[in-house]
Design an enzyme around this catalytic site. Structure first.
Site, mmCIF file in Angstrom:
data_model
loop_
_atom_site.group_PDB
_atom_site.id
_atom_site.type_symbol
_atom_site.label_atom_id
_atom_site.label_comp_id
_atom_site.label_asym_id
_atom_site.label_seq_id
_atom_site.Cartn_x
_atom_site.Cartn_y
_atom_site.Cartn_z
ATOM 1 N N VAL A 163 0.760 -1.195 0.091
ATOM 2 C CA VAL A 163 0.042 -0.065 -0.222
ATOM 3 C C VAL A 163 0.958 1.256 -0.020
ATOM 4 C CG1 VAL A 163 -1.963 1.366 1.210
ATOM 5 C CG2 VAL A 163 -1.771 -1.416 1.538
ATOM 6 N N HIS A 164 0.815 2.081 -1.014
ATOM 7 C CA HIS A 164 1.673 3.427 -1.091
ATOM 8 C C HIS A 164 0.948 4.688 -1.639
ATOM 9 C CE1 HIS A 164 2.440 2.342 -5.288
ATOM 10 N NE2 HIS A 164 2.727 3.506 -5.303
#
Length: 365
Positions: free
Chosen positions: A207-208
């Protein structure tokens, strides 16, 4: 006449893409390359290690731009790239993907009447709230040669009025990289052993994206869903610095999730190849899941890689409050599909880099 390519890179996915073409340049007598690293990714774990393990030539120039607001970051890049174009007088400027580095390289070259070649052209999420979407559109419409990785990308460029002679169906250099580095990753990476992981017994999550990390509701939902999933199967999550910061600032728990330091490319390949399934909001990881024959769930409302969704390899899971399903249910549904086939040749034959370099040489050499 020799060909001189000025390559602009600045973020990890671009390092991987550039490695495939830089390797071909090194084997070609009449072509030279001048590499500018904008410094958009400046953490050693997020950047420097990639040059070592991918055998990318050390950049000729590092602008050391670092983080900042989009306008500030892009403006600083423009200044540095423009100076290098004036100094080097390249035959063309080569840009990759959809970052601020991509846009800055394109604008600097265009203003100096230097041809621009865009690798990974024609992708659209149709979400103009994403900075990457605007970077893609502006870059494509300012570029002279557009290397589209898929037929969908070619068709999109034609719909937008790009001249057919400027569009090349190249396949995807990320597929080249996956094929080239897979055996090296299996042989050299020890990330599985050091974290006591076994094949097909964990789910890999990344997740970024700012739309997820910078939104408290979405980030809380994602972590809640991952923690619920971790009650049934181990969840492994290489943690992006942005994500870690927001988890800490917002006091969001990552209980039962195995958090790892940012991984290098070879470690990431090893984790992808040995996972049961991949959950991500990354465009590149969506494709890598397919390359390594793993089903994927994408934590977004849309994706640029629509062919993966259409073929059933990828399922969208928007992490918003009106999504009544659970991530665990999506995982169970996707992994129980016995008809899942990864035989589609969606991204070329693994020789995209050579095709791209040959085309550039023919046009600008």
């Amino acid at each position: 006449m020799s060909l001189k390519i000025l390559t602009v890179i600045g973020a990890r996915p671009q390092f991987i893409k550039a490695a495939t073409i830089s390797r071909k340049v090194a084997l070609t007598r009449n072509i030279s390359e001048h590499i500018i690293h904008t410094g958009q990714h400046y953490d050693e774990n997020m950047s420097g290690i990639f040059f070592d393990e991918l055998d990318i030539p050390t950049p000729d120039v590092n602008l050391n731009i670092g983080s900042g607001l989009h306008g500030e970051q892009t403006a600083k890049m423009l200044i540095g790239i423009e100076q290098e174009i004036i100094k080097q007088k390249p035959s063309c400027v080569l840009v990759y993907g959809d970052t601020n580095s991509t846009l800055a390289g394109t604008l600097a070259a265009t203003k100096l009447n230097t041809p621009v070649c865009h690798v990974e052209a024609g992708l659209r999420s149709f979400n103009r709230n994403m900075p990457e979407e605007m970077n893609r559109i502006l870059t494509d419409h300012a570029s002279d040669t557009l290397f589209a990785p898929t037929k969908n990308a070619v068709n999109q460029l034609r719909k937008e009025g790009v001249l057919s002679n400027n569009i090349i169906l190249s396949g995807d250099v990320m597929f080249d990289a996956a094929l080239y580095y897979s055996s090296k990753a299996e042989a050299s990476s020890t990330i599985m052993e050091s974290n006591h992981l076994t094949k097909n017994n964990y789910i890999l999550a990344t997740v970024h994206r700012a739309e997820n990390t910078d939104n408290l509701e979405r980030l809380t939902r994602i972590m809640s869903e991952l923690k619920a999933l971790a009650q049934h199967i181990k969840v492994v999550m290489p943690i992006h610095p942005r994500t870690l910061k927001f988890l800490s600032d917002c006091n969001i728990s990552a209980q039962n999730i195995l958090l790892l330091e940012p991984t290098g490319y070879l470690d990431m390949i090893k984790l992808e190849r040995n996972s049961k399934l991949i959950i991500t909001d990354s465009g590149g990881v969506q494709k890598e899941a397919f390359f390594h024959k793993k089903p994927c769930i994408t934590l977004r409302t849309e994706t640029e890689w629509v062919e993966l969704v259409e073929a059933g390899h990828n399922v969208l899971f928007p992490p918003i409050s009106d999504n009544t399903g659970s991530l665990t249910e999506s995982v169970q549904s996707l992994t129980s599909n016995s008809q899942h086939s990864f035989s589609n040749s969606l991204y070329g034959d693994g020789h995209s880099a050579q095709l791209i370099l040959s085309e550039i040489n023919q046009r600008y050499g």
